[in-house]
Design an enzyme around this catalytic site. Structure first.
Site, PDB file in Angstrom:
ATOM      1  N   ASP A   1       0.864  -1.169   0.000  1.00 47.43           N
ATOM      2  CA  ASP A   1       0.000   0.000   0.000  1.00 47.43           C
ATOM      3  C   ASP A   1       0.904   1.223   0.000  1.00 47.43           C
ATOM      4  OD1 ASP A   1       0.937   0.288   2.618  1.00 47.43           O
ATOM      5  OD2 ASP A   1      -1.047   0.271   3.533  1.00 47.43           O
TER       6      ASP A   1
ATOM      7  N   CYS B   1       3.213  -3.085   4.091  1.00 43.81           N
ATOM      8  CA  CYS B   1       2.379  -1.952   4.470  1.00 43.81           C
ATOM      9  C   CYS B   1       3.080  -1.291   5.658  1.00 43.81           C
ATOM     10  CB  CYS B   1       0.936  -2.364   4.773  1.00 43.81           C
ATOM     11  SG  CYS B   1       0.673  -3.386   6.238  1.00 43.81           S
TER      12      CYS B   1
ATOM     13  N   THR C   1       2.622  -1.459   8.930  1.00 39.66           N
ATOM     14  CA  THR C   1       2.946  -2.394  10.008  1.00 39.66           C
ATOM     15  C   THR C   1       3.319  -3.782   9.496  1.00 39.66           C
ATOM     16  OG1 THR C   1       0.675  -3.179  10.256  1.00 39.66           O
ATOM     17  CG2 THR C   1       1.335  -1.239  11.580  1.00 39.66           C
TER      18      THR C   1
ATOM     19  N   HIS D   1      10.907 -23.854   8.636  1.00 38.07           N
ATOM     20  CA  HIS D   1       9.932 -24.639   9.395  1.00 38.07           C
ATOM     21  C   HIS D   1       8.502 -24.537   8.875  1.00 38.07           C
ATOM     22  CE1 HIS D   1      12.545 -24.949  13.291  1.00 38.07           C
ATOM     23  NE2 HIS D   1      13.162 -25.384  12.206  1.00 38.07           N
TER      24      HIS D   1
ATOM     25  N   HIS E   1       8.494 -31.016   9.792  1.00 31.52           N
ATOM     26  CA  HIS E   1       7.840 -29.748   9.466  1.00 31.52           C
ATOM     27  C   HIS E   1       6.858 -29.912   8.303  1.00 31.52           C
ATOM     28  CE1 HIS E   1      10.589 -27.968  12.270  1.00 31.52           C
ATOM     29  NE2 HIS E   1      11.625 -28.397  11.568  1.00 31.52           N
TER      30      HIS E   1
END
Length: 145
Positions: free
Chosen positions: A8, A65, A67, A98, A133
């Site tokens: 964004d 973005c 955050t 993992h 995994h």
């Protein structure tokens, strides 16, 4: 390797920096937007990049973005996506080893250019370990929305 990018307005500048890095690394990529710092909605671009990865056309994705959280949530709504929001290069490494994460989410408001570049280098070069995994990744993929 082909990489799908999305951001964004809050992640646009860092995305541009990372495109320069990908050019230096000779990694093929496509920018699914946005294309400026003008305010826009992260779900649109997180979804576009995620659908490109989920389709198999792109091997990995990187979404950004402010955050990293919102765009990772958007990407993870797409079936077949395992998008990890990471804050450092060890997390980027371990989510590949993992979790076989196929997308990396970065928060441009918290992650500087140098660290983001290192995270991308590690994310793109680290292989999935498989073994125990693989069973867990299979269980993740089996979860229905």
């Amino acid at each position: 390797m082909k990489v799908a990018l999305g951001s964004d307005h809050g992640g646009y500048t860092l995305k541009c920096d990372l495109m320069k890095l990908l050019d230096k690394m000779n990694v093929e990529y496509h920018d699914f937007g946005c294309y400026s710092t003008e305010s826009c909605d992260y779900p649109i671009y997180g979804e576009k990049a995620a659908r490109a990865v989920a389709s198999g056309e792109y091997d990995r994705g990187i979404v950004i973005c402010t955050t990293g959280i919102g765009i990772s949530i958007a990407a993870n709504k797409v079936k077949g996506i395992r998008c990890a929001h990471c804050a450092d290069s060890l997390e980027a490494e371990m989510t590949r080893r993992h979790n076989d994460a196929n997308m990396l989410a970065i928060g441009a408001g918290f992650t500087g250019k140098n660290l983001a570049e290192r995270m991308v280098e590690v994310f793109l070069s680290t292989e999935f370990e498989g073994g125990r995994h693989a069973r867990r990744v299979g269980e993740l993929d089996a979860i229905e929305p």
